[in-house]
Design an enzyme around this catalytic site. Structure first.
Site, PDB file in Angstrom:
ATOM      1  N   SER A 238      -3.363  -3.640   0.344  1.00  0.00           N
ATOM      2  CA  SER A 238      -2.194  -4.349   0.856  1.00  0.00           C
ATOM      3  C   SER A 238      -2.576  -5.776   1.200  1.00  0.00           C
ATOM      4  CB  SER A 238      -1.650  -3.636   2.101  1.00  0.00           C
ATOM      5  OG  SER A 238      -0.595  -4.367   2.681  1.00  0.00           O
TER       6      SER A 238
ATOM      7  N   ASN B  80      -6.104   3.874  10.373  1.00  0.00           N
ATOM      8  CA  ASN B  80      -5.346   2.737  10.880  1.00  0.00           C
ATOM      9  C   ASN B  80      -5.126   2.763  12.388  1.00  0.00           C
ATOM     10  OD1 ASN B  80      -3.679   4.988   9.825  1.00  0.00           O
ATOM     11  ND2 ASN B  80      -1.999   3.885  10.785  1.00  0.00           N
TER      12      ASN B  80
ATOM     13  N   THR C 131       9.703  -7.336 -12.485  1.00  0.00           N
ATOM     14  CA  THR C 131       9.271  -8.726 -12.577  1.00  0.00           C
ATOM     15  C   THR C 131       8.243  -9.028 -11.491  1.00  0.00           C
ATOM     16  OG1 THR C 131      11.420  -9.412 -13.446  1.00  0.00           O
ATOM     17  CG2 THR C 131      10.017 -11.135 -12.497  1.00  0.00           C
TER      18      THR C 131
ATOM     19  N   CYS D  12       4.085   2.075  11.420  1.00  0.00           N
ATOM     20  CA  CYS D  12       4.989   2.868  10.582  1.00  0.00           C
ATOM     21  C   CYS D  12       5.509   4.103  11.299  1.00  0.00           C
ATOM     22  CB  CYS D  12       4.269   3.280   9.298  1.00  0.00           C
ATOM     23  SG  CYS D  12       3.824   1.878   8.254  1.00  0.00           S
TER      24      CYS D  12
ATOM     25  N   ALA E  11       0.815  -1.218   0.000  1.00  0.00           N
ATOM     26  CA  ALA E  11       0.000   0.000   0.000  1.00  0.00           C
ATOM     27  C   ALA E  11       0.849   1.269   0.000  1.00  0.00           C
ATOM     28  CB  ALA E  11      -0.948  -0.002   1.197  1.00  0.00           C
ATOM     29  N   THR E  12       2.019   1.221   0.619  1.00  0.00           N
ATOM     30  CA  THR E  12       2.878   2.415   0.619  1.00  0.00           C
ATOM     31  C   THR E  12       3.279   2.790  -0.801  1.00  0.00           C
ATOM     32  OG1 THR E  12       3.729   2.081   2.858  1.00  0.00           O
ATOM     33  CG2 THR E  12       5.123   3.336   1.347  1.00  0.00           C
TER      34      THR E  12
ATOM     35  N   GLN F 156      -6.632  -0.658   5.454  1.00  0.00           N
ATOM     36  CA  GLN F 156      -7.251  -1.141   6.683  1.00  0.00           C
ATOM     37  C   GLN F 156      -8.733  -1.470   6.500  1.00  0.00           C
ATOM     38  OE1 GLN F 156      -5.840  -2.043   9.329  1.00  0.00           O
ATOM     39  NE2 GLN F 156      -3.877  -0.991   9.473  1.00  0.00           N
TER      40      GLN F 156
END
Length: 390
Positions: A205, A157, A245, A330, A75-76, A185
Site C-alpha cells: 500500500s 498492524n 485505467t 479499518c 492493499a485491501t 505495515q
C-alpha cells in the site's frame, strides 16, 4: 502544541512533500497527464514511461522483478485479488479448497476468507502465540492435501509483531502451496526480500509509506506455479490480472515514496527505534503499563500499550492533544474489544485497555516528550477518578 500530535502513522501517513510535488506534475496539461494505455501518441507514451519507472521503484524495495508488480487501488484490493484470485484459478473439480490464515490478520484478509467459507471453501483459523506470531510448525500441522493457499501478514498492524514468513514460505514452497503475505505495515519499516522470504503473492500500500491513498500493488511471482484469476474485468490491463485505467499521478506517487523509503531505510529504522525507546522510558514508573506483542521481533514504530484500570476509549478522550487509536483504522467503527488483542489471549477488559501509538517520519523528540507527559497525566487522573467512585 497548536494541533494534536500525530501518533497514528499505522493508520495512514502524510504524503511526503517531494512525493506530492511529483504527483502534481502528472496531473495537468503542462505535465504528464495522458492515459498510459494510449499507444498512438506521445502523451500516452510519456505516461506509460512514468508508470513503468514507478513499477521499477516499487519492485526494488522488495527485491522483485518489475514485471511482478500489478497495480491495484490499495492493499485491501491486493489481498482480495490474491486470495480470491488464487482460489478461482487453482480449485479442482470435486475438491473443496482449503485456505490457512490466522485470527489476527487484517480485516481485508479475515473478511475475504470468511466470505470464501460461504462460497464452499474450508478455512483453518490459526491462533498465534501471546506475542502475535504464528510459528512454522503451526502452519505445517494445519496443511491438507487440498490446501492451496496460506495467507499471513508480515507485520501485524495493531501489534507491530513480525512473523517469520521466511521459514513458513520455505516450508510451503517445498509442498507446492501458494503463500500470500500482507506487507502493508512492513514496507518502508523493515528490509523485504520476496525471494529470500519465499513469497508468491505480496500486498503493498502507498499510503502507509508516505505515498497517496487509493493506490497499491500486488507482487505476483513470475512462475507457472503461481496463477490468479482477475477479479475486475474490462480491458485486460496489468497482464490480464487487473483491468482499469491506471492513475498515473498516484502510481508516480507510490513509486517515489517507495524509492525514498528504500534510500533512507536504515537511518529511519534507527531514528524511530530511538523515539520508541524514549516513549517507553518516559512511561517507566507509571504502574500497570503493558506492552502487547513481541518485545524483540517487531518493527519499532508500532506500540500497543495497555493501562490497568483504564479503558482505551476513555484514555483517547482524555488525550485530546494526541492523535492515537485503539486498534486498526479499518475496525474503529465498532466498540467491540480489539479482535487482535483478543486473538493473542487477552481478556475483554485487557483488550479494551489497549491503545496503539505509532511513530513515523515526521515525529520529533519534542512530540514524544509531550505525549509522555499527557499519557502520565491522563492515566493518573482516570485512575484517581475510578478509585474515588469505587
Amino acid at each position: 502544541m497548536t494541533k494534536p500530535v500525530y501518533l497514528d502513522y499505522a493508520a495512514t501517513t502524510p504524503v511526503d512533500p517531494a512525493v506530492a510535488d511529483a504527483m502534481v506534475r502528472h496531473l495537468t496539461m503542462d505535465g504528464v497527464f495522458g492515459n498510459p494505455a494510449s499507444r498512438s501518441h506521445g502523451y500516452g507514451w510519456q505516461a506509460e514511461a512514468a508508470v513503468e519507472s514507478a513499477r521499477r521503484q516499487v519492485a526494488e524495495l522488495i527485491n522483485a522483478d518489475p514485471r511482478e508488480i500489478v497495480w491495484t487501488s490499495g492493499a485491501t484490493e491486493s489481498d482480495n485479488l490474491a486470495i480470491k484470485g488464487a482460489v478461482a484459478a487453482n480449485r479442482r473439480e470435486g475438491v473443496r479448497p482449503h485456505i490457512v490464515t490466522s485470527v489476527i490478520e487484517h480485516k481485508a484478509v479475515v473478511d475475504t476468507c470468511a466470505w470464501l467459507e460461504g462460497q464452499g471453501c474450508d478455512v483453518t483459523w490459526l491462533v498465534p502465540d501471546s506475542t502475535g506470531a504464528v510459528a512454522v510448525d503451526q502452519v505445517e500441522a494445519s496443511l491438507r492435501p487440498e490446501t492451496l493457499l496460506v495467507s499471513l501478514m508480515l507485520v501485524n498492524n495493531e501489534l507491530g509483531t513480525v512473523t517469520d514468513v521466511g521459514a513458513i514460505g520455505a516450508m510451503l514452497r517445498g509442498r507446492g502451496i501458494l503463500f500470500h503475505v500482507d506487507a502493508a505495515q512492513a514496507a518502508g519499516k523493515m528490509p523485504i526480500d520476496v525471494t529470500a522470504l519465499n513469497v508468491d503473492l505480496m500486498a503493498l500500500s502507498a499510503h502507509k509509506v508516505y505515498g497517496p491513498k487509493g493506490i497499491g500493488a500486488l507482487f505476483v511471482r513470475r512462475s507457472t506455479d503461481v496463477r490468479i484469476d482477475a477479479q475486475i474485468h474490462g480491458g485486460g490491463h496489468e497482464r490480464g490480472m487487473r483491468s482499469g485505467t491506471l492513475p498515473t499521478h498516484q502510481i508516480v506517487g507510490m513509486g517515489g515514496a517507495f524509492e525514498m523509503a528504500g534510500a533512507g531505510l536504515d537511518e529511519e529504522m534507527g531514528r524511530i527505534e530511538s523515539l520508541r525507546d524514549r516513549l517507553l522510558s518516559g512511561l517507566e514508573g507509571l504502574d500497570g503499563v503493558h506492552l502487547h506483542g513481541s518485545v524483540t521481533l517487531r518493527v519499532p514504530g508500532i506500540l500497543n500499550l495497555g493501562f490497568d484500570g483504564v479503558e482505551a476509549e476513555s484514555l483517547m478522550l482524555g488525550l485530546r492533544e494526541l492523535a492515537v487509536s485503539s486498534g486498526s483504522a479499518c475496525a474503529s467503527a465498532t466498540m467491540e474489544p480489539s479482535y487482535v488483542l483478543k486473538g493473542i489471549g487477552l481478556s475483554d477488559a485487557q483488550a479494551h485497555s489497549g491503545l496503539r501509538f505509532s511513530l513515523g517520519r515526521f515525529t520529533t523528540e519534542e512530540e514524544v516528550d509531550f505525549a509522555v507527559e499527557q499519557i502520565r497525566l491522563v492515566v493518573t487522573r482516570l485512575r484517581e477518578r475510578r478509585r474515588a467512585s469505587a
